[in-house]
Design an enzyme around this catalytic site. Sequence first.
Site, PDB file in Angstrom:
ATOM      1  N   GLU A   1      -2.226  -9.285   4.020  1.00  0.00           N
ATOM      2  CA  GLU A   1      -2.258  -9.792   5.394  1.00  0.00           C
ATOM      3  C   GLU A   1      -3.659  -9.929   5.961  1.00  0.00           C
ATOM      4  OE1 GLU A   1      -1.842  -5.268   5.783  1.00  0.00           O
ATOM      5  OE2 GLU A   1      -1.233  -6.859   4.398  1.00  0.00           O
TER       6      GLU A   1
ATOM      7  N   SER B   1       1.703 -14.683  31.773  1.00  0.00           N
ATOM      8  CA  SER B   1       2.548 -14.908  32.945  1.00  0.00           C
ATOM      9  C   SER B   1       2.715 -16.399  33.229  1.00  0.00           C
ATOM     10  CB  SER B   1       1.984 -14.183  34.168  1.00  0.00           C
ATOM     11  OG  SER B   1       0.762 -14.733  34.599  1.00  0.00           O
TER      12      SER B   1
ATOM     13  N   HIS C   1      -3.731  -5.302   0.482  1.00  0.00           N
ATOM     14  CA  HIS C   1      -3.231  -5.825   1.762  1.00  0.00           C
ATOM     15  C   HIS C   1      -3.324  -7.346   1.782  1.00  0.00           C
ATOM     16  CE1 HIS C   1      -2.708  -2.034   4.004  1.00  0.00           C
ATOM     17  NE2 HIS C   1      -3.669  -1.586   3.213  1.00  0.00           N
TER      18      HIS C   1
ATOM     19  N   CYS D   1       0.830  -1.198   0.000  1.00  0.00           N
ATOM     20  CA  CYS D   1       0.000   0.000   0.000  1.00  0.00           C
ATOM     21  C   CYS D   1       0.876   1.265   0.000  1.00  0.00           C
ATOM     22  CB  CYS D   1      -0.981  -0.036   1.167  1.00  0.00           C
ATOM     23  SG  CYS D   1      -2.408   1.061   0.917  1.00  0.00           S
TER      24      CYS D   1
END
Length: 508
Positions: free
Chosen positions: A168, A225, A166, A78
């Site tokens: 993706e 975590s 795009h 783009c």
Amino acid sequence: MEKILILDFGSQYTQLIGRRVRELNVFCEIHPFNHYPEIDGSVKGIILSGSPYSVRDEQGPRIDMGSFRGKLPILGVCYGAQYLAHFFGGEVAASNSREYGRAHLNSIVSGDKLFQGISHNSQVWMSHGDTIVRLPENYEVLASTEDVAFAAFKVKEEPTYGIQFHPEVYHSTEGTHLLKNFLVDICGCSQNWTPDSFVEATLAQLRQKLGNDKVVLGLSGGVDSSVAGVLLHKAIGANLTCIFVDNGLLRKNEFQDVLDSYKGMGLNVIGIDAREKFWNDLAGITDPEKKRKTIGRDFIEVFDAEAHKIKDVKWLAQGTIYPDVIESVSVNGPSATIKSHHNVGGLPEKMHLKVVEPLNLLFKDEVRRVGKALGIKEELLHRHPFPGPGLGIRILSDVTPEKVRILQEADAIFVRGLKEWGLYDKVWQAGVMLLPVQSVGVMGDERTYENVVALRAVASTDGMTADWVHLPYEFLAKVSNEIINKVRGINRVVYDISSKPPATIEWE
């Protein structure tokens, strides 16, 4: 380790490019266009992202490509494609018919590696107001759509490519295939970035970095975590101590349930019941940011006091993941407002500790895959995200133990119902908000004036955008009925049908 560099011009899709590259088992790093590392032998190619700017804007991002242009493969997406055209002898102009949304490649030049195996009329996703109206002399067109003559191009005699769509995004149906062509056939990437390879390399790095030092980690019960804890435990064993603080704002029974699950993983975990401290310090506070800061401050005080009981600790471990790192070094500098619960700012300095972040190269979905490779239970890996301040930001007024009780009970009914109906894994995050509103109701023969709660369930991939989930009416009716009948203090249930943006996932 071989890698692809993604140079970010500020596009909303840049992280998505990174995730797609990683899904193809190729390691990549995202850096601002104006602050990227020296190009060394590990870099196999460069991807130039999109941007909210026009290449014709005076304030638009500019980049010196002298260190890699012609030496490494480049894929401009783009804005990146328009930059390669506009500043090297071509022309970009405002499009007469802005192309946004689905389009089809009705013309593809055969024989080029980038489009190898891409179907004629392949659907792609456009998102631009400008368009390339003239290519530089040494460029050749590779693909067109009905409205865009130069949907894709290549520079002759060098592996530099540009595409005005795009690849993706989900709506570019063969976008992943095109990216694989670029990464494997043009850049020569070996696709050896896997969860197992990450675990192996990270364990070796942690052992070398930490040696025989002691490490303390604050556990939250969440995915990040927990995976960080298991990784560190495998690397340094008993030298890791984990601290899990009950701030009085956890879900129903969560403190004990999480402690039990961690013990089953062999982690050395200290559980701290600090509910009264948090509740007392939050009394009377209604401002959301003051709540967050109070919760964060109290966590630091409790964690610090407990950590000081452990002798000779030298490291603080954190479950920081890659999107947090990217946000802190964004194109426009550090983000103006990072929610105060996203980090434990000041804790390493206060405790005079060095920081170790074993997951700071991973996206959330990669953390889950690494957790699976480590043998962590699916139930824990696929838990919904839960905000650091917990129910404190789902009580839209001052926090009291009674309000926490009401919200815990309602939330438990909602989440249990999602699991029983087979809906939990179809939802990215779900929770209940206790509103600062009371409404009139009738229970039995009595008039009531009690609390309203809002149910919230969203679908998302990373939390940056989210759509409300169309839960079955029958399910909502059952949950609403059960909450009103079983939770003393609630007489009305509503369902939040707003998406992000413009709304946020949490209400505070």
